[in-house]
Design a protein around this motif. Structure first.
Motif, short mmCIF file in Angstrom:
data_model
loop_
_atom_site.label_atom_id
_atom_site.label_comp_id
_atom_site.label_asym_id
_atom_site.label_seq_id
_atom_site.Cartn_x
_atom_site.Cartn_y
_atom_site.Cartn_z
N ASP A 112 0.84 -1.22 -0.18
CA ASP A 112 0.15 -0.02 -0.06
C ASP A 112 0.77 1.50 0.19
O ASP A 112 0.65 2.23 -0.52
N TRP A 113 1.96 1.38 0.71
CA TRP A 113 2.89 2.51 0.79
C TRP A 113 3.76 2.64 -0.40
O TRP A 113 3.84 3.76 -0.95
N LYS A 115 2.62 2.08 -3.34
CA LYS A 115 1.55 2.82 -4.33
C LYS A 115 1.77 4.19 -4.08
O LYS A 115 1.44 5.06 -4.95
N GLU A 116 2.09 4.72 -2.89
CA GLU A 116 2.26 6.32 -2.70
C GLU A 116 3.67 7.02 -2.66
O GLU A 116 3.79 8.06 -2.76
N ALA A 117 4.57 5.85 -2.45
CA ALA A 117 5.95 6.46 -2.24
C ALA A 117 6.86 5.55 -2.90
O ALA A 117 6.68 4.45 -3.25
#
Ligand SMILES: [Zn+2]
Length: 157
Positions: A112-113, A115-117
């Motif tokens: 999940d992370w 996908k953001e960073a």
């Protein structure tokens, strides 16, 4: 609710596995959850599913999602079986993929992370090496690809 029952429920540990103890090391900021198999469980080869005689067991640990601010570790003796066809192999555990030092839920959080960073940012945030984060990503890619193969097979059929 006792700590063992609480952790069994939040970790989704079900028969034949059970939480045998929970240890809190305040100074290290760590919670260790001990998981064990119930007595008399028959083990299967993870490759062919054939019930096989027990061989020995290996102590394994997995990093799980933190409990509040505490790093949380799962610890278990994982049995190895001697399969007639595949030799001595480690049985699979429901909370993690073979060869991973992280639980499936921890890996899902990392994905999940990601996908953001960037991998470097997630590695700093989780306090893990770039290689550890990359390994989690590679396993997720492999899972995705094997699902895709399964899908195309059904379409051919
Ligand atoms: Zn086998």
């Amino acid at each position: 609710m006792r700590d063992k029952d609480l952790y069994a429920q939040i970790l989704g540990i079900k028969s034949p596995w059970q939480v045998s103890g929970v240890e809190l090391a305040l100074s290290e900021g760590e919670v260790t959850v001990h998981v064990e198999q119930e007595e008399g469980v028959q083990h299967c080869c993870p490759t062919c599913g054939e019930v096989s005689p027990g061989y020995d067991s290996r102590k394994r640990k997995w990093r799980h999602l933190d409990t509040c601010q505490y790093k949380t570790i799962l610890l278990a003796d994982v049995p190895r079986v001697k399969c007639k066809e595949h030799g001595v192999v480690t049985v699979s555990v429901p909370w993690a993929e073979p060869g991973s030092g992280f639980t499936a839920m921890f890996e899902a959080l990392v994905i999940d992370w990601l996908k953001e960073a960037s991998t470097a940012a997630v590695s700093r945030l989780m306090g893990l090496s770039w290689n550890a984060i990359d390994g989690i990503m590679q396993r997720a890619v492999k899972r995705g690809l094997s699902r895709r193969e399964e899908l195309s097979m059904t379409q051919i059929g």
